[in-house]
Design a protein around this motif. Structure first.
Motif, short mmCIF file in Angstrom:
data_model
loop_
_atom_site.label_atom_id
_atom_site.label_comp_id
_atom_site.label_asym_id
_atom_site.label_seq_id
_atom_site.Cartn_x
_atom_site.Cartn_y
_atom_site.Cartn_z
N ASP A 150 -4.44 8.07 2.25
CA ASP A 150 -4.11 6.78 1.54
C ASP A 150 -2.61 6.15 2.39
O ASP A 150 -2.51 4.96 2.39
CB ASP A 150 -3.78 7.04 0.06
CG ASP A 150 -3.91 5.75 -0.72
OD1 ASP A 150 -4.26 4.83 -0.17
OD2 ASP A 150 -3.48 5.66 -1.89
N ARG A 193 -6.44 8.85 -5.95
CA ARG A 193 -7.60 8.47 -5.11
C ARG A 193 -7.14 7.32 -4.30
O ARG A 193 -6.37 6.48 -4.47
CB ARG A 193 -8.71 7.92 -6.10
CG ARG A 193 -9.38 8.81 -6.86
CD ARG A 193 -10.47 8.26 -7.85
NE ARG A 193 -11.69 7.83 -6.73
CZ ARG A 193 -12.56 8.47 -6.40
NH1 ARG A 193 -12.81 9.90 -6.66
NH2 ARG A 193 -13.57 7.87 -5.53
N TYR A 204 -18.45 3.64 -3.68
CA TYR A 204 -17.29 3.98 -3.00
C TYR A 204 -17.44 4.16 -1.79
O TYR A 204 -18.43 4.76 -1.23
CB TYR A 204 -16.47 5.14 -3.78
CG TYR A 204 -15.18 5.35 -2.96
CD1 TYR A 204 -13.98 4.78 -3.72
CD2 TYR A 204 -15.09 6.08 -2.02
CE1 TYR A 204 -12.88 4.99 -3.21
CE2 TYR A 204 -13.77 6.38 -1.57
CZ TYR A 204 -12.61 5.85 -2.10
OH TYR A 204 -11.48 5.96 -1.43
N HIS A 238 0.84 -1.30 0.00
CA HIS A 238 -0.08 -0.01 0.20
C HIS A 238 0.80 1.11 -0.03
O HIS A 238 0.50 2.19 -0.53
CB HIS A 238 -0.93 -0.13 1.12
CG HIS A 238 -2.12 -0.83 0.93
ND1 HIS A 238 -3.35 -0.12 1.12
CD2 HIS A 238 -2.52 -2.06 0.83
CE1 HIS A 238 -4.50 -1.17 0.81
NE2 HIS A 238 -3.86 -2.10 0.56
N HIS A 255 -4.94 -2.34 -4.09
CA HIS A 255 -4.10 -1.83 -5.20
C HIS A 255 -3.76 -3.23 -6.17
O HIS A 255 -3.30 -4.04 -5.74
CB HIS A 255 -2.72 -1.41 -4.68
CG HIS A 255 -2.92 0.09 -4.15
ND1 HIS A 255 -3.19 1.30 -4.66
CD2 HIS A 255 -2.95 0.15 -2.52
CE1 HIS A 255 -3.29 1.97 -3.65
NE2 HIS A 255 -3.25 1.47 -2.29
N ARG A 263 -7.23 3.86 -2.44
CA ARG A 263 -7.85 2.63 -2.71
C ARG A 263 -7.57 1.67 -1.38
O ARG A 263 -6.66 1.92 -0.89
CB ARG A 263 -7.16 2.09 -3.96
CG ARG A 263 -7.22 2.65 -5.13
CD ARG A 263 -6.39 2.13 -6.28
NE ARG A 263 -7.22 0.68 -6.48
CZ ARG A 263 -8.26 0.45 -7.10
NH1 ARG A 263 -8.66 1.20 -8.08
NH2 ARG A 263 -8.80 -0.99 -7.39
N GLU A 305 -15.50 -6.54 -7.50
CA GLU A 305 -14.67 -5.92 -8.48
C GLU A 305 -14.63 -6.76 -9.77
O GLU A 305 -14.38 -6.45 -10.93
CB GLU A 305 -12.98 -5.78 -8.02
CG GLU A 305 -12.71 -4.86 -6.82
CD GLU A 305 -12.87 -3.48 -7.50
OE1 GLU A 305 -12.71 -3.37 -8.58
OE2 GLU A 305 -13.03 -2.77 -6.62
#
Length: 286
Positions: free
Chosen positions: A182, A37, A122, A21, A42, A39, A113
């Protein structure tokens, strides 16, 4: 009482996911800060197919294997004694329940996904991740095995790091475009994984503090002074780990910015400083 392997296995999962990450968060941001953005997972860049979801598969398989070890192997299928749950393995049942939450999170990511059966908006996956960490927080905060003394200090620190993971997951749902949020998620995952390793080596490995050891399946120290020394050592170890992780992040960011940094990366910093200066120097009209 825990074990060396029982802490290294989850520690390895958290450490791998956390470092992954951090790497992706930094690389994605320096490549194009305006399109960054947050997440919750990843994908592997430049690869299509199932290998793209490698991180999610690691979470699902790792949580499932560890859950099976805790629920099937550790109690040797002896779940009930005299009509009630086996009191000797309540610790294993608790761990299995916590791991089930991370397994559900990984499966939710894959179904959401890869299929059309779970079109989650989201933020929902981030909340599911937060609930998984909350289950872990409850496990270590209200454990059926009472942690006290030196062992208690190491688990108190672990509870603190799990709490930071909960906060980072909730913030990820609230601020989907924040690079800081993030990056915070990757740092907290890495810290938790590293601390699992520290617990394994300090309480069940070669780094046991002087004057302390395992006696009658419990960690005990010869005197209060040795116990206090071990607790202070745990505080120092936490500080060293935090400093090491932050130093690694700064070096990684500097390296990534110098190699593939987007021009707006520097302009955005200059513009934000100019904006603060203009706001502070704005004249007052009476």
């Amino acid at each position: 009482m825990g074990s060396f392997k029982g802490h290294v296995l989850p520690g390895s999962l958290f450490l791998l996911v956390g470092l992954w990450h951090i790497w992706n968060s930094v690389m994605n941001y320096v490549a194009n800060p305006k399109s960054h953005r947050v997440r919750v997972w990843h994908p592997v860049p430049g690869i299509s197919g199932n290998l793209k979801y490698l991180e999610t598969y690691i979470i699902v398989v790792g949580a499932f294997v560890d859950m099976c070890i805790e629920f099937f192997y550790s109690p040797h299928l002896k779940y009930f004694v005299d009509g009630s749950l086996n009191p000797s393995h309540m610790n294993d049942f608790e761990h299995a329940g916590m791991l089930l939450m991370f397994f559900i999170f990984g499966v939710s990511v894959l179904v959401s996904e890869k299929t059309r059966y779970l079109p989650l908006p989201y933020g929902v996956l981030e909340i599911i991740a937060a609930m998984a960490f909350f289950a872990e927080y409850l496990l270590f905060n209200f454990h059926s095995t009472s942690h006290a003394g030196l062992e208690g200090r190491y688990h108190q620190i672990l509870v603190l790091l799990v709490g930071l993971c909960i906060i980072s997951a909730v913030l990820a749902a609230a601020f989907p475009k924040s690079f800081v949020v993030d990056l915070l998620g990757g740092i907290t995952f890495t810290l938790q994984g590293t601390w699992f390793y520290q617990v394994a080596f300090a309480l069940y490995g070669p780094m046991m503090p002087t004057g302390c050891g395992i006696k009658d399946h419990e960690i005990a120290c010869e005197s209060r002074e040795f116990e206090m020394r071990g607790q202070l050592l745990a505080n120092f170890q936490l500080g060293a780990i935090v400093l090491s992780v932050l130093t690694m992040v700064l070096f990684l960011f500097g390296f990534a910015a110098s190699r593939c940094g987007h021009p707006s990366l520097y302009h955005s910093n200059d513009e934000s400083q100019d904006k603060r200066f203009n706001q502070n120097s704005m004249p007052l009209h009476i």
